[in-house]
Design a protein around this motif. Sequence first.
Motif: not given
Length: 299
Positions: A1, A31-32, A60-65
């Motif tokens: 994040m 990449n998302e 970058h490094h997108v996550d649900s949080d």
Amino acid sequence: MEHEMRLGSFFMLITKKINNNVAMAQDAQGNELVVFGKGVGFPPMPYELEDESSIQRVFHHVDSDLIATISSIAPEVIAAALDIVKLAAEELDCELNANLYLPLADHLQFSTDRLTQGVVMEIPLAPEIPFVYPHEYEIGVKGLQIMREHTGVNLPQDEACAIALHIVNAESAGGSYSSNMQSVMQDVEVIDGIVALLEREMGTSFDRSSYNYRRFAAHLRYLIKRLKRGDEWREEDATLLDQISKDLPHAYQLARAVEAHLKKTKHWRLSNEEILYLMLYINRFHGEARDSADDPASS
């Protein structure tokens, strides 16, 4: 994040709107990403973004949080945070931590929600912050106006201090955003402790709006930075200190009291030069106190 980078070879496909100023995207490698920028979520999806200058930050490094956090913040609050960060970068003329946008927006949303519920949050050490960090505080005050313009919400004046602390934190190099914020608060506590000690021993209250106090607070900021950095302690020639301590015995005593306080609470040692500078500032406060006592208008 907390991973962010600027774009290199530019290609970006905006794929999903989060709000008008935040959207999901893909780069040339598929990449998302999460993109912050004025109006990036406004056009119909999907579309290829052609104006790279409209992007303010890319996560970058997108996550649900990350998505959940962004989705919980009102679009107008994110817009306000973007404008506050832009203002801070321009007025301070420095590069700020890339992760400032999201924690600042999250804080502004939290404060707005609490205010709506009738809860006013207390900002720790708020009385000291305008004087320890005057430039950042001025931006915080302007930030409250930016919030009013974007959201119609009048946040309490103390929130200018919270905005200022986020900005000070973002000026810090290295470390994570949360650990830097903790360090900033610790610095304010150290300064508050030194000032409280001097006020108690001198039997007076410093005029925090005075030029001398602002200079003193700035000096303490840089002193703390040097001490935390762990610069090697060395003993300089004490001749000058010995001479001035005889001329200013009370200031010398108080400077040594500050030294003892820092040694006890932080295990920091002060050099003769640092003791001397403290004496000179303390002597100025003595002068202000004498002038105030002699002024009939202050009685």
